[in-house]
Write a protein that holds these residues in place. Structure first.
Motif, PDB file in Angstrom:
ATOM      1  N   ALA A 200       0.820  -1.219   0.000  1.00 23.34           N
ATOM      2  CA  ALA A 200       0.000   0.000   0.000  1.00 23.34           C
ATOM      3  C   ALA A 200       0.849   1.262   0.000  1.00 23.34           C
ATOM      4  CB  ALA A 200      -0.937   0.003   1.210  1.00 23.34           C
ATOM      5  N   SER A 201       2.148   1.112   0.267  1.00 19.17           N
ATOM      6  CA  SER A 201       3.027   2.281   0.316  1.00 19.17           C
ATOM      7  C   SER A 201       3.618   2.614  -1.055  1.00 19.17           C
ATOM      8  CB  SER A 201       4.173   2.042   1.311  1.00 19.17           C
ATOM      9  OG  SER A 201       5.079   1.055   0.815  1.00 19.17           O
ATOM     10  N   LYS A 202       3.383   1.741  -2.034  1.00 23.73           N
ATOM     11  CA  LYS A 202       4.008   1.917  -3.343  1.00 23.73           C
ATOM     12  C   LYS A 202       3.109   2.718  -4.293  1.00 23.73           C
ATOM     13  CE  LYS A 202       6.506  -2.488  -2.952  1.00 23.73           C
ATOM     14  NZ  LYS A 202       6.720  -3.832  -3.523  1.00 23.73           N
ATOM     15  N   GLY A 203       3.752   3.356  -5.281  1.00 23.27           N
ATOM     16  CA  GLY A 203       2.973   3.998  -6.330  1.00 23.27           C
ATOM     17  C   GLY A 203       2.900   5.503  -6.275  1.00 23.27           C
ATOM     18  N   GLY A 204       3.719   6.136  -5.455  1.00 26.77           N
ATOM     19  CA  GLY A 204       3.694   7.600  -5.413  1.00 26.77           C
ATOM     20  C   GLY A 204       4.076   8.134  -4.052  1.00 26.77           C
ATOM     21  N   THR A 205       3.869   9.440  -3.866  1.00 26.66           N
ATOM     22  CA  THR A 205       4.203  10.084  -2.596  1.00 26.66           C
ATOM     23  C   THR A 205       3.183   9.694  -1.537  1.00 26.66           C
ATOM     24  OG1 THR A 205       5.138  11.979  -3.780  1.00 26.66           O
ATOM     25  CG2 THR A 205       4.615  12.286  -1.443  1.00 26.66           C
ATOM     26  N   PRO A 206       3.613   9.110  -0.427  1.00 26.26           N
ATOM     27  CA  PRO A 206       2.655   8.654   0.587  1.00 26.26           C
ATOM     28  C   PRO A 206       2.041   9.810   1.370  1.00 26.26           C
ATOM     29  CG  PRO A 206       4.900   8.249   1.314  1.00 26.26           C
ATOM     30  CD  PRO A 206       4.994   8.750  -0.095  1.00 26.26           C
ATOM     31  N   GLU A 207       0.931   9.497   2.034  1.00 29.83           N
ATOM     32  CA  GLU A 207       0.200  10.502   2.804  1.00 29.83           C
ATOM     33  C   GLU A 207      -0.365   9.852   4.058  1.00 29.83           C
ATOM     34  OE1 GLU A 207      -3.046  13.861   1.683  1.00 29.83           O
ATOM     35  OE2 GLU A 207      -3.648  11.811   1.206  1.00 29.83           O
TER      36      GLU A 207
END
Length: 259
Positions: A200-207
């Motif tokens: 779930a942490s993959k694929g872009g800037t986390p928030e």
């Protein structure tokens, strides 16, 4: 400043959510050649920010200006860096550098004068290499790491002020923090306490989200409960050992009297 501004407001507790941590990027061969130290493999930024992220931002957190209650942030880098104690007196409270190795950074937060609060210190392990579910370090080839994108390592925390001075309370209430989103809109920051969050942490800037805030609070409560249980167990052990010691002393006294 009025005299009543220096009076503590008893029974009041107010907090401010922050995050601290780093983001790291693999340097391109051209970037490495341009550096004074060609052995450096990454550039990174370590920072203290508000927990909420600005809309469409490419950084983790940072929606709010924290200078209304933070006067200075001091980052203590590895001693091999020039001027390893970096004082940052205005936002953004961050330091950017290049390097090749991971190390612990101490982060000392000094509050504004109106607060009357002592400085606090956090510790962050600079993360350069991609996360694994186990949390154990794995260092892939630089080309492979570059394709994986930036590495994010961020920790949520809440700075709690108990019985604040009236002047400081006025400052805090005048600057409410931007609320975290209720639901997931972007990838979420990975945490080793939740290995399932890796994908779930993959694929872009986390928030960070309110759900993560709740999970962190639950983790803290669980840790406090375990600590209390361990403390109780140690107290019981000490009491038991003291009784055994008293019994041994009495037996020794009897033996000496008999002789």
């Amino acid at each position: 400043m009025a005299s009543n501004d220096r009076v503590r407001v008893r029974g009041v507790e107010i907090h401010r959510p922050i995050i601290y941590g780093n983001t790291a990027w693999v340097l391109t061969p051209k970037e490495r050649e341009a550096l004074p130290s060609p052995d450096h493999t990454h550039r990174w930024t370590v920072a203290v920010r508000s927990a909420a992220s600005a809309p469409d931002s490419d950084i983790v957190g940072g929606a709010d200006d924290l200078s209304y209650f933070i006067k200075r942030v001091t980052f203590k880098l590895h001693d091999t860096y020039p001027n390893p104690n970096r004082n940052v007196d205005k936002p953004p409270f961050e330091v950017s550098e290049t390097g090749w190795g991971e190390f612990e950074i101490s982060i000392r937060i000094t509050f504004v004068q109106e607060s009357g609060e002592k400085a606090i210190t956090f510790y962050h392990h600079l993360k350069l290499h991609p996360w694994t579910a186990s949390g154990e370090p794995e260092i892939p080839p630089l080309e492979a790491a570059a394709k994986m994108g930036p590495v994010h390592s961020w920790q949520y925390d809440e700075i709690v002020f108990h019985d604040p001075y009236q002047a400081f309370l006025n400052i805090l209430t005048a600057h409410p923090p931007t609320p975290l989103p209720k639901t997931k809109r972007r990838p979420i920051p990975f945490h080793t306490a939740n290995p399932g969050s890796l994908e779930a942490s993959k694929g872009g800037t986390p928030e960070f989200t309110q759900e993560m805030e709740k999970e962190e609070a639950e983790r803290l409560d669980t840790a406090k409960q375990k600590l209390a249980q361990e403390h109780s167990r140690l107290v019981d052990t000490i009491v038991k050992k003291e009784k055994e010691l008293d019994a041994l002393k009495k037996e020794l006294d009897k033996a000496l009297q008999a002789s």
